[in-house]
Scaffold this active site. Structure first.
Site, short mmCIF file in Angstrom:
data_model
loop_
_atom_site.label_atom_id
_atom_site.label_comp_id
_atom_site.label_asym_id
_atom_site.label_seq_id
_atom_site.Cartn_x
_atom_site.Cartn_y
_atom_site.Cartn_z
NE ARG A 104 -4.24 -1.45 0.01
CZ ARG A 104 -4.32 -2.49 -0.83
NH1 ARG A 104 -3.34 -2.74 -1.68
NH2 ARG A 104 -5.38 -3.27 -0.84
CD GLU A 144 -3.00 2.99 -5.39
OE1 GLU A 144 -1.82 2.67 -5.16
OE2 GLU A 144 -3.92 2.15 -5.58
CG HIS A 190 -2.98 -1.24 -7.04
ND1 HIS A 190 -3.24 -0.52 -5.91
CD2 HIS A 190 -3.09 -2.54 -6.68
CE1 HIS A 190 -3.51 -1.35 -4.91
NE2 HIS A 190 -3.42 -2.58 -5.35
CG ASP A 207 1.68 -2.74 -8.40
OD1 ASP A 207 1.59 -2.39 -9.59
OD2 ASP A 207 0.82 -3.43 -7.83
#
Ligand code: NAI
Length: 332
Positions: A234, A263, A295, A258
């Site tokens: 996260r 985000e 993600h 990622d």
């Protein structure tokens, strides 16, 4: 049984439709996030199905309860975006997909490490331009390097297995030690030893109030010079400004993300024609030793199939008054 899906993409529809051939569920798909701006539009559904960037806060939950929603079904594992206390208070059940494919995420973390280290993304572009030079593509052997794994649950454990295959030495930190992980030859140490001794640090713990910004100015200073950081967990585990500073000082040798704290306004969208207002991600993307994916670590056939099957099964069982048969699926 009627379900409203939020933050949906074409692939969500595809995989959820595949699991509903007998039409026992009626779907409503929304592209927008679930949040205060849309919650009042919800009508006549028993369940809402949400993803990582939906805002399921107290205000939203209260309105969901008023509108007769019985279930909040997360089609992901992490649940830091749902106020569980509020759900309990307003009598709404919350379920998730605790494990869909830990290997999908672990393999992506390794793919990012290999790309960042051996610069295959740059080599691909170079060769297409008929530039066959190797200057600037130098990497290091993973064999013999020390990887510090933070969080040895399902994904962390899968990442340990993958890393073992590369001949890495593994250190781990978790609030609970796992016997299977120890059997693999992984040594549990305290978090400071992870920082001090790891060439590569990979984050696989959930985001909680306690570990928000665990990768901070202070923790970065404890790390080895040239450390490579991987975050597929996260975004808010990392204090982004501190990491940018660490990259500028050459303290951090590589960063693979990622997930990203901000985000929500960016990921899962095609913004190629727009002006990005987030200067922090632009700064991150300007470093030659930063690799960002949006993600996508979970994004495999196997994982999406499992997510759809488990989510629908959770909803069905809860609506029928039964406990979900999947272990750890029910949060409230
Ligand atoms: P899990 O629940 O199986 O394992 C989490 C582990 O972290 C547990 O062993 C737990 O004891 C440990 N932990 C909890 N708090 C900790 C702390 N403060 N410090 C160190 N360890 C701590 O969860 P799983 O399935 O391995 O997933 C891990 C995380 O990966 C999820 O919470 C989610 O945020 C992220 N994730 C990311 C995906 C992506 O596509 N990028 C997809 C799926 C999950």
């Amino acid at each position: 049984m009627k379900i409203a899906f939020f933050s949906t993409q074409p692939y969500d529809r595809l995989f959820f439709d595949r699991e509903n051939q007998d039409k026992r569920f009626v779907y409503q798909f929304y592209e927008t996030h679930l949040g205060p701006h849309i919650v009042r539009a919800i009508n006549d559904v028993e369940a809402v199905c949400v993803f990582v960037n939906d805002h399921v806060n107290r205000e939203v939950i209260e309105t969901l309860a008023l509108r007769g929603v019985k279930i909040i079904a997360l089609r992901c594992a992490g649940f830091n975006n749902v106020d569980l206390d509020a759900a309990r208070e307003f009598g709404i059940s919350v379920c998730r997909v605790p494990a869909y494919s830990p290997e999908a995420v672990a393999e992506h973390a390794m793919a990012m490490l290999l790309t960042l280290n051996r610069k295959t993304h740059k080599a691909y572009n170079r060769v297409r331009e008929q530039n066959f030079s190797l200057n600037g593509l130098l990497g290091f052997n993973l064999h013999g390097k020390t990887i510090g794994v933070v969080g040895t649950g399902k994904i962390g454990k899968a990442f340990c297995r993958v890393s073992k295959g590369f001949g890495c030495k593994l250190l781990a930190f978790d609030i609970y030690e796992d016997a299977q992980v120890k059997q693999m030859g992984v040594s549990y140490v305290d978090i400071d030893s992870i920082y001090k001794s790891s060439d590569i640090i990979s984050l696989h713990c959930p985001l909680t109030l306690e570990n928000k910004h665990m990768i901070s100015r202070e923790s970065i200073q404890k790390m080895k010079d040239g450390v490579v950081l991987l975050n597929t967990s996260r975004g808010a585990l990392i204090h982004t400004a501190a990491v940018i500073e660490g990259l500028k000082q050459h303290k951090i040798g590589g960063l693979a993300l990622d997930v990203y704290e901000q985000e929500e306004k960016l990921f899962f969208k095609d913004l190629s024609d727009t002006i990005i207002e987030d200067d922090t991600i632009q700064r991150l993307m300007s470093f030659p030793n930063v690799l960002i994916t949006a993600h996508q670590a979970f994004f495999t056939e196997e994982a999406l199939t499992q997510i759809a099957t488990t989510t629908l099964r959770n909803i069905e069982e809860l609506l029928l008054g039964r406990e979900p048969s999947i272990e750890d699926a029910r949060l409230v």
